[in-house]
Design a protein around this motif. Structure first.
Motif, PDB file in Angstrom:
ATOM      1  N   GLU A  91     -45.175  14.073   8.942  1.00  0.00           N
ATOM      2  CA  GLU A  91     -44.661  13.210  10.005  1.00  0.00           C
ATOM      3  C   GLU A  91     -43.184  12.975   9.793  1.00  0.00           C
ATOM      4  O   GLU A  91     -42.740  12.745   8.672  1.00  0.00           O
ATOM      5  N   GLY A  92     -42.433  13.062  10.873  1.00  0.00           N
ATOM      6  CA  GLY A  92     -41.024  12.714  10.757  1.00  0.00           C
ATOM      7  C   GLY A  92     -40.159  13.346  11.814  1.00  0.00           C
ATOM      8  O   GLY A  92     -40.625  14.095  12.677  1.00  0.00           O
ATOM      9  N   ASP A  93     -38.884  13.035  11.714  1.00  0.00           N
ATOM     10  CA  ASP A  93     -37.920  13.452  12.719  1.00  0.00           C
ATOM     11  C   ASP A  93     -37.435  14.887  12.571  1.00  0.00           C
ATOM     12  O   ASP A  93     -36.874  15.423  13.494  1.00  0.00           O
ATOM     13  N   PHE A  94     -37.583  15.505  11.447  1.00  0.00           N
ATOM     14  CA  PHE A  94     -36.924  16.785  11.199  1.00  0.00           C
ATOM     15  C   PHE A  94     -37.840  17.990  11.408  1.00  0.00           C
ATOM     16  O   PHE A  94     -37.703  19.006  10.744  1.00  0.00           O
ATOM     17  N   LEU A  95     -38.753  17.869  12.328  1.00  0.00           N
ATOM     18  CA  LEU A  95     -39.639  18.972  12.693  1.00  0.00           C
ATOM     19  C   LEU A  95     -39.305  19.403  14.116  1.00  0.00           C
ATOM     20  O   LEU A  95     -39.055  18.574  14.977  1.00  0.00           O
ATOM     21  N   LEU A  96     -39.341  20.694  14.363  1.00  0.00           N
ATOM     22  CA  LEU A  96     -39.082  21.242  15.695  1.00  0.00           C
ATOM     23  C   LEU A  96     -40.331  21.936  16.216  1.00  0.00           C
ATOM     24  O   LEU A  96     -41.098  22.514  15.436  1.00  0.00           O
ATOM     25  N   ARG A 115     -51.460  22.796  12.958  1.00  0.00           N
ATOM     26  CA  ARG A 115     -51.481  22.161  14.279  1.00  0.00           C
ATOM     27  C   ARG A 115     -50.254  21.275  14.399  1.00  0.00           C
ATOM     28  O   ARG A 115     -49.741  20.786  13.399  1.00  0.00           O
ATOM     29  N   ALA A 116     -49.835  21.041  15.632  1.00  0.00           N
ATOM     30  CA  ALA A 116     -48.664  20.197  15.861  1.00  0.00           C
ATOM     31  C   ALA A 116     -48.887  19.305  17.067  1.00  0.00           C
ATOM     32  O   ALA A 116     -49.597  19.675  18.009  1.00  0.00           O
ATOM     33  N   LEU A 117     -48.256  18.155  17.009  1.00  0.00           N
ATOM     34  CA  LEU A 117     -48.234  17.226  18.121  1.00  0.00           C
ATOM     35  C   LEU A 117     -46.925  16.460  18.041  1.00  0.00           C
ATOM     36  O   LEU A 117     -46.586  15.916  16.985  1.00  0.00           O
ATOM     37  N   PHE A 118     -46.186  16.445  19.127  1.00  0.00           N
ATOM     38  CA  PHE A 118     -44.922  15.713  19.172  1.00  0.00           C
ATOM     39  C   PHE A 118     -45.109  14.486  20.048  1.00  0.00           C
ATOM     40  O   PHE A 118     -45.589  14.586  21.171  1.00  0.00           O
ATOM     41  N   VAL A 119     -44.733  13.342  19.505  1.00  0.00           N
ATOM     42  CA  VAL A 119     -44.848  12.065  20.205  1.00  0.00           C
ATOM     43  C   VAL A 119     -43.454  11.681  20.685  1.00  0.00           C
ATOM     44  O   VAL A 119     -42.509  11.657  19.895  1.00  0.00           O
ATOM     45  N   THR A 120     -43.344  11.385  21.977  1.00  0.00           N
ATOM     46  CA  THR A 120     -42.041  11.103  22.561  1.00  0.00           C
ATOM     47  C   THR A 120     -42.059   9.785  23.327  1.00  0.00           C
ATOM     48  O   THR A 120     -43.114   9.222  23.586  1.00  0.00           O
ATOM     49  N   GLU A 121     -40.862   9.362  23.684  1.00  0.00           N
ATOM     50  CA  GLU A 121     -40.687   8.171  24.506  1.00  0.00           C
ATOM     51  C   GLU A 121     -39.647   8.506  25.571  1.00  0.00           C
ATOM     52  O   GLU A 121     -38.535   8.914  25.244  1.00  0.00           O
ATOM     53  N   LYS A 149     -32.782  13.504  22.514  1.00  0.00           N
ATOM     54  CA  LYS A 149     -33.619  14.369  21.673  1.00  0.00           C
ATOM     55  C   LYS A 149     -35.049  14.413  22.197  1.00  0.00           C
ATOM     56  O   LYS A 149     -35.674  15.478  22.233  1.00  0.00           O
ATOM     57  N   ASN A 150     -35.578  13.275  22.624  1.00  0.00           N
ATOM     58  CA  ASN A 150     -36.940  13.232  23.159  1.00  0.00           C
ATOM     59  C   ASN A 150     -37.088  14.084  24.408  1.00  0.00           C
ATOM     60  O   ASN A 150     -38.089  14.782  24.576  1.00  0.00           O
ATOM     61  N   ARG A 151     -36.108  14.017  25.297  1.00  0.00           N
ATOM     62  CA  ARG A 151     -36.145  14.868  26.500  1.00  0.00           C
ATOM     63  C   ARG A 151     -36.147  16.338  26.105  1.00  0.00           C
ATOM     64  O   ARG A 151     -36.902  17.141  26.659  1.00  0.00           O
ATOM     65  N   VAL A 162     -46.620  23.837  22.822  1.00  0.00           N
ATOM     66  CA  VAL A 162     -46.968  22.904  21.753  1.00  0.00           C
ATOM     67  C   VAL A 162     -47.242  21.545  22.398  1.00  0.00           C
ATOM     68  O   VAL A 162     -46.449  21.080  23.206  1.00  0.00           O
ATOM     69  N   PRO A 163     -48.355  20.896  22.082  1.00  0.00           N
ATOM     70  CA  PRO A 163     -48.673  19.627  22.747  1.00  0.00           C
ATOM     71  C   PRO A 163     -47.688  18.516  22.400  1.00  0.00           C
ATOM     72  O   PRO A 163     -47.200  18.424  21.277  1.00  0.00           O
ATOM     73  N   SER A 164     -47.420  17.702  23.403  1.00  0.00           N
ATOM     74  CA  SER A 164     -46.627  16.491  23.202  1.00  0.00           C
ATOM     75  C   SER A 164     -47.268  15.403  24.041  1.00  0.00           C
ATOM     76  O   SER A 164     -47.979  15.684  25.011  1.00  0.00           O
ATOM     77  N   LEU A 165     -47.035  14.170  23.659  1.00  0.00           N
ATOM     78  CA  LEU A 165     -47.543  13.063  24.455  1.00  0.00           C
ATOM     79  C   LEU A 165     -46.596  11.886  24.334  1.00  0.00           C
ATOM     80  O   LEU A 165     -45.894  11.735  23.342  1.00  0.00           O
ATOM     81  N   CYS A 166     -46.589  11.080  25.368  1.00  0.00           N
ATOM     82  CA  CYS A 166     -45.787   9.862  25.390  1.00  0.00           C
ATOM     83  C   CYS A 166     -46.484   8.817  24.522  1.00  0.00           C
ATOM     84  O   CYS A 166     -47.707   8.692  24.566  1.00  0.00           O
ATOM     85  N   ALA A 167     -45.694   8.098  23.760  1.00  0.00           N
ATOM     86  CA  ALA A 167     -46.253   7.091  22.855  1.00  0.00           C
ATOM     87  C   ALA A 167     -46.942   5.950  23.592  1.00  0.00           C
ATOM     88  O   ALA A 167     -47.863   5.340  23.050  1.00  0.00           O
ATOM     89  N   ARG A 168     -46.516   5.685  24.798  1.00  0.00           N
ATOM     90  CA  ARG A 168     -47.124   4.586  25.558  1.00  0.00           C
ATOM     91  C   ARG A 168     -48.076   5.132  26.601  1.00  0.00           C
ATOM     92  O   ARG A 168     -47.850   6.217  27.105  1.00  0.00           O
ATOM     93  N   PRO A 169     -49.119   4.420  26.880  1.00  0.00           N
ATOM     94  CA  PRO A 169     -49.457   3.083  26.386  1.00  0.00           C
ATOM     95  C   PRO A 169     -49.949   3.122  24.937  1.00  0.00           C
ATOM     96  O   PRO A 169     -50.736   4.001  24.558  1.00  0.00           O
ATOM     97  N   TRP A 170     -49.479   2.160  24.156  1.00  0.00           N
ATOM     98  CA  TRP A 170     -49.778   2.109  22.730  1.00  0.00           C
ATOM     99  C   TRP A 170     -51.268   2.014  22.436  1.00  0.00           C
ATOM    100  O   TRP A 170     -51.748   2.609  21.468  1.00  0.00           O
TER     101      TRP A 170
END
Length: 187
Positions: A91-96, A115-121, A149-151, A162-170
């Motif tokens: 987990e962390g910021d330095f993964l692409l 597996r990967a999952l990116f969480v964005t806002e 960066k999130n965009r 690669v899957p990504s999802l919005c952090a909200r709704p929490w």
């Protein structure tokens, strides 16, 4: 955005270890000098120049640090995990997203084991509010850079499948993350 909190919940759900990439940053910055790793240390050694950069320059810097500093180290960690058969969440910021699509890590084939999952806002104001809640102030320049960066991450995830999802709704982020990982194509 809650990446760390979600990662701990996922680690408990799957019964596996969690490694925070931020710890790698601390280790690398401690064990190297700005002369040895100028790219890694630049934002601390040249804060005024870094803060004066525009969106594209900061994003380019982030991508370079990921590719040139973190991906080689993380590739070795993932290869070791694949070889040992011991799963973990990184987990962390330095993964692409591109890193998640590698077919091989060191001498270890991926074969769908990574597996990967990116969480964005998507809301810049929410990112600033998160910084205020976590660190005591909104840090508008940092929040804006994170929003940019999130965009970019969202676009890259879509481009690479690669899957990504919005952090909200929490309150639904954990089940949404589990569902996204369950439907993740072999990567």
């Amino acid at each position: 955005m809650g990446k760390t909190r979600l990662s701990y919940s996922l680690a408990r759900h799957y019964g596996i270890n969690l490694t925070e990439i931020d710890d790698f940053q601390v280790v690398l910055e401690t064990l190297t000098t700005p002369l040895q790793q100028p790219l890694l240390h630049f934002w601390r050694t040249h804060p005024e120049e870094f803060m004066a950069w525009g969106d594209e320059a900061r994003l380019d810097y982030f991508v370079r640090v990921c590719r040139e500093v973190f991906q080689p180290a993380l590739e070795a960690v993932i290869a070791n995990r694949l070889d040992s058969g011991l799963p973990a969440i990184l987990e962390g910021d330095f993964l692409l997203p591109e890193f998640a699509t590698q077919t091989q890590f060191g001498d270890q084939p991926n074969e769908g084991r990574v597996r990967a999952l990116f969480v964005t806002e998507a809301d810049e104001a929410q990112i600033a509010a998160n910084y205020r809640a976590r660190e005591g102030n909104e840090q508008p320049i940092r929040a804006h850079a994170e929003w940019v960066k999130n965009r970019w991450l969202t676009t890259e995830c879509a481009r690479l499948g690669v899957p990504s999802l919005c952090a909200r709704p929490w309150d639904t982020v954990l089940p949404r993350a589990i569902a996204a990982l369950s439907g993740n194509s072999p990567r």
